[in-house]
Design an enzyme around this catalytic site. Structure first.
Site, PDB file in Angstrom:
ATOM      1  N   GLY A 148       0.828  -1.197   0.000  1.00  0.00           N
ATOM      2  CA  GLY A 148       0.000   0.000   0.000  1.00  0.00           C
ATOM      3  C   GLY A 148       0.863   1.247   0.000  1.00  0.00           C
ATOM      4  O   GLY A 148       2.048   1.217   0.374  1.00  0.00           O
ATOM      5  N   CYS A 149       0.288   2.351  -0.421  1.00  0.00           N
ATOM      6  CA  CYS A 149       1.035   3.605  -0.513  1.00  0.00           C
ATOM      7  C   CYS A 149       1.430   4.102   0.868  1.00  0.00           C
ATOM      8  O   CYS A 149       2.598   4.424   1.121  1.00  0.00           O
ATOM      9  CB  CYS A 149       0.215   4.659  -1.263  1.00  0.00           C
ATOM     10  SG  CYS A 149      -1.492   4.847  -0.679  1.00  0.00           S
ATOM     11  N   TYR A 150       0.454   4.169   1.779  1.00  0.00           N
ATOM     12  CA  TYR A 150       0.779   4.633   3.128  1.00  0.00           C
ATOM     13  C   TYR A 150       1.796   3.710   3.811  1.00  0.00           C
ATOM     14  O   TYR A 150       2.767   4.193   4.389  1.00  0.00           O
ATOM     15  CB  TYR A 150      -0.490   4.719   3.981  1.00  0.00           C
ATOM     16  CG  TYR A 150      -1.398   5.901   3.678  1.00  0.00           C
ATOM     17  CD1 TYR A 150      -0.940   7.211   3.799  1.00  0.00           C
ATOM     18  CD2 TYR A 150      -2.730   5.717   3.331  1.00  0.00           C
ATOM     19  CE1 TYR A 150      -1.795   8.291   3.561  1.00  0.00           C
ATOM     20  CE2 TYR A 150      -3.583   6.794   3.092  1.00  0.00           C
ATOM     21  CZ  TYR A 150      -3.109   8.080   3.210  1.00  0.00           C
ATOM     22  OH  TYR A 150      -3.958   9.142   2.987  1.00  0.00           O
ATOM     23  N   SER A 153       5.372   4.362   2.790  1.00  0.00           N
ATOM     24  CA  SER A 153       5.956   5.577   3.375  1.00  0.00           C
ATOM     25  C   SER A 153       6.198   5.424   4.866  1.00  0.00           C
ATOM     26  O   SER A 153       7.075   6.070   5.436  1.00  0.00           O
ATOM     27  CB  SER A 153       5.034   6.779   3.121  1.00  0.00           C
ATOM     28  OG  SER A 153       3.928   6.772   4.005  1.00  0.00           O
TER      29      SER A 153
END
Lengths: 345, 345, 345, 345
Positions: A148-150, A153
């Protein structure tokens, strides 16, 4: 030269997959599917691609797609993905799944946060596609669950510190802010220009589905269970996630030590840039690229470590990372097709 | 492999020159100069370039720069450029000048709109660097005057029609809207975020210095003097110029004819995309790329031709076009280093 | 104290009507209707209004609305409006219609640009609600057709010059740029944040339905038929229209004369601000207010008059003007409830 | 009717003071000073105010200002303020100081975070101007230190919980995001449109000067010393601060309890809106108004309380709060001149 198909090509992640792959020296795109605009050219949905990729969007079934591709990127929502992936694998393809369906190892955890899992038998072989951590497993994988993107990060800055036992597992707070492409390209009032522009809000506080994914990866890094407070926010920009991460160290730690650990862990990672003391990331400086920029501060008064990371949510947070995984799966240089300078301003 | 220097590397055009040239297969950047941040690394001024271009910004004099480069890009304001260019040419370099100093053939016109010209003797040999029109002259040039951003967007749609005598010379109105990078990177109250954001205005109405440049190029295309009304506006976006052009035809003309002319003129132009009937450009679809997109409408009631063009003002409007010119000057493929997909969204 | 109802309260124009009317000293809002969110509070649709206007959104029929209100604002699309207005008038209400249904005097023209008109018998009594021109008729009207946003911005600068015969009727070009609230609050891909942000485009070139409305008003001012080229564009901002208007004068005219005419015409117009020579409007400076700012330039070379106007499309372009009309219809001071300073930045 | 002067009228806070005060029913603005644009009209600096406030900007000395005003707002940077305030008080004025100079009770703390204090003798009488907490002291004050924007957003949600001893004092993390008006109106490269737009970054991590101010207020509320981790970020919007606050409760606490405490504390606070369970603030919904919206979540897994607040940094975070303080100092209704609906969209 391998043949690649993208299922769900008209979403924002699909668009960036085409942007990367149509110039990738080892890839030929053979099939783009999309159920919302069948028969249209890709370049009619994304006019930026005029004369660059004029392929027609199809509604081909997975078995058909499998015949025409070596690798398939499933850029569709969770639940939709797991209805396709088994057939694609059966058809002999390798799959990079950009949905959440194969990210969580434990079907029970998946079912708590999402819904029933219809192909749990594939979970043991699915590899979590974070190349900086699972490079070797990815290289051998048939099915890669693209992070996932979150979570991307959130975990990249923390993993080197968690592995060393430097962080109190129950102290973690991840405060993330994402550009609006993260909300997808589906029509809806809440993501209209005038509703997002000049606004800023938190959402999904205490309940966002990326939480267990962050915890799973950090748990593996630290060797024991981890619980985080994760709060996403919506930024009035197109691309980018900035995560501000608060962690209580298990012992007093100096900034130099934190930065040394990060630098050492990512010395061979072509897409992680650890910033020197005094510098912090800005999502503008990774826009359009596959970089994850990481900065760190140790608060002299509270002793807390504050980590700040920036990625382009569609690149390192989705499509860029997916191609990085594909490169590893086929033994290509990890940076092939991804050697892109951020577009700033 | 040629050696390139950029004078004025920390401006926005300078930044995009580095973005293109540091990955150009036939170019090595040997010198970046900048008087405002001497001694800093380029990547400290533009952190997007960390680990990609960490060259130091210098204050080298033109004679010194000339020794270290084959081609020099002068990305500085008018007046500053003409203080440098003669020495660079004397030093044996080819020069692509991004300022206005060598664009107007007639020193008197230059002096009316700007100030005294200090090297008028170079004007006869300076070639106006619009490759779609002056490709052959550019190939032989020692000094190329890179076109202004607004003129590029204004003249590309009109030239094919002007050449055929289809347009009434005194009917031309060019209504242009530019992103804020066009205002440069100099600190100033008027271009602060909060002054530009959520705003929109016209400026320089009837008096903008790009007017005579537009008129010169169109005059050459039509074979007689041309006067235009040119109105620039400031858009709250980073990159892009959209020009809406109104022209009275000399005789009734059908849209199909207009589009056929445009398509024919630009059949071999790799960076001009003529849109089919019913489609119009959007600056978003050329962002970060060297494309000029052109659409056309013929108003069924008034008979006027309305042309709409979109470019990225830093690319086809400045640095991209400058590299396109360099490619021609050195016999490289025109698209070398410029085969960049627009970044949308 | 009069009772007001708003039909279509959850659109952007409806929202601004509530913003003005809920603090209007002579108005009580008695009914808000909305078919998409029935039963919700207005403040749930527009959380900005929490504790300020918590009325419930209803689905009341026109006859029912008419019983509870003296004046009704129909903030609905064309076609929908004319299905409601006759019943509202029959019910004894005065109506300010924000749709296009009663703006064009000639049903045939309406039917050319829109569709069949179902209450053409009301057209003769409907008054075009531009107070600066039709103040006296508005004061006596039962049905006011509130002007379109683009037409308001286009005609206010031109009328004083057209009335004096100063403009060549066939020379008019109106190049308008509107913020995205102008596209309404309906979910759709084209108005998603990421599709609009960092973009700019023209649309409806040569075919936008506001064209005949502009021509009707200018024709009345000049006493003979007028044809304009009208080109709308979409701005990545929330509020504001800037129109740049090009007009060939019938004789050589000085800027001082143009400004004097504008100042004289609007000396008693509380919401028109004519800017002095050298100053031009910016949509930011009228944001949230009912002002129309007008600037002018005479091009010294081509002789053309260039007029630039700025309004807030939801205020002077819709809801503010609607309340201004209501004030006149009830004999209130024209500025009541509208004495709002623009919010800049 | 009282006479008000604003020192530093051309900054963003100064601009909003004029926006409020020029329509305040009990105030006449008698003097606007500004050292950067002396002699210009206020409406030339802020064209939004044309025909609304055309006062001339002066360079009057404090003693002179004091003669012409009852109350003076010092909207200048810290250090500049303390060079003016003693003279203004000596001249018989009441002062609302928008700088940081009189916010910290302890000169030593001030000098640690700022610089030498030149009028420490005034600190004991200066009242911290947070009306929701210090209403009675403000009513009697001669000198009010208007709170910082970030502290206002940070402490309002926390105070009711800190007063009850519900929060572990060492657990506090305040992650704040501010619109760019917070950076002021001074020319500088870092706040240019193109540097801020499409970007997002943290700054001043662990070192921002609003930290001791937050700690002072929370310390007073809880009765013992408090240390917070405070991280500001820069949002690409004009107005608004959203603070996301993480707090470990001293005992397990239910959301209903948290919301009840907030509602009870702010039952009589006209500008605090406590949102019901399931709703969270958005800076868009307070834009241009004096509201502070507060939402809360209790994370069911970690037990942490997450508070989210939204203010307009120029209003409740600066000028609106300053006028609220003035209202209290003069016995006016607290909401006079401040009954403004947020402008959304």
């Amino acid at each position: 030269m391998i043949k690649a198909a993208i299922i769900g090509a008209s979403g924002y992640a699909g668009g960036d997959l085409v942007r990367i792959l149509h110039r990738h020296p080892e890839v030929e795109i053979t099939c783009l599917t999309d159920r919302t605009n069948p028969g249209m050219k890709f370049s009619e949905v994304y006019p930026a691609f005029r004369e660059r990729c004029d392929l027609e969007l199809e509604t081909a079934e997975p078995a058909e797609v499998a015949k025409r591709a070596d690798v398939v990127f499933t850029a569709v929502p969770h639940k939709t993905a797991m209805a396709l992936v088994p057939d694609l694998l059966d058809g002999g393809c390798k799959v990079v799944d950009l949905s959440a369906d194969y990210r969580l190892h434990d079907a029970a955890v998946y079912e708590t946060w999402y819904q029933e899992h219809t192909s749990p038998e594939l979970l043991p072989e699915a590899v979590y596609g974070l190349p900086e951590v699972y490079r070797e497993q990815i290289a051998k994988a048939r099915l890669v669950a693209n992070p996932g993107c979150y979570p991307t990060s959130a975990v990249l800055p923390l993993i080197p510190l968690m592995e060393k036992g430097l962080i109190q597992a129950d102290s973690l707070i991840v405060d993330s802010k994402s550009g609006t492409t993260g909300a997808g390209r589906k029509a809806g009032t809440a993501t209209l220009f005038c509703e997002v522009n000049e606004g800023f809000k938190a959402y999904g506080v205490g309940s966002h589905r990326h939480t267990p994914e962050i915890e799973q990866v950090l748990g593996e890094a630290s060797g024991s269970a981890v619980q985080v407070n994760f709060t996403p926010h919506l930024l009035p920009i197109n691309r980018g996630i900035l995560s501000t991460i608060y962690a209580q160290p298990t012992k007093k730690v100096a900034l130099a030590e934190v930065l040394a650990l990060l630098n050492q862990s990512y010395a061979d990672a072509p897409f992680v840039r650890v910033l020197p003391e005094g510098q912090l990331p800005n999502v503008a400086y990774v826009k359009g690229s596959n970089y994850c920029d990481i900065g760190a501060v140790v608060d002299p008064r509270t002793g807390r470590i504050i980590l700040v990371s920036a990625i382009d949510n569609l690149m390192k947070g989705a499509s860029g990372q997916a191609v990085q995984n594909m490169n590893l799966m086929y033994g290509f240089n990890e940076t092939l097709g991804l050697d892109i300078t951020p577009l700033a301003p």
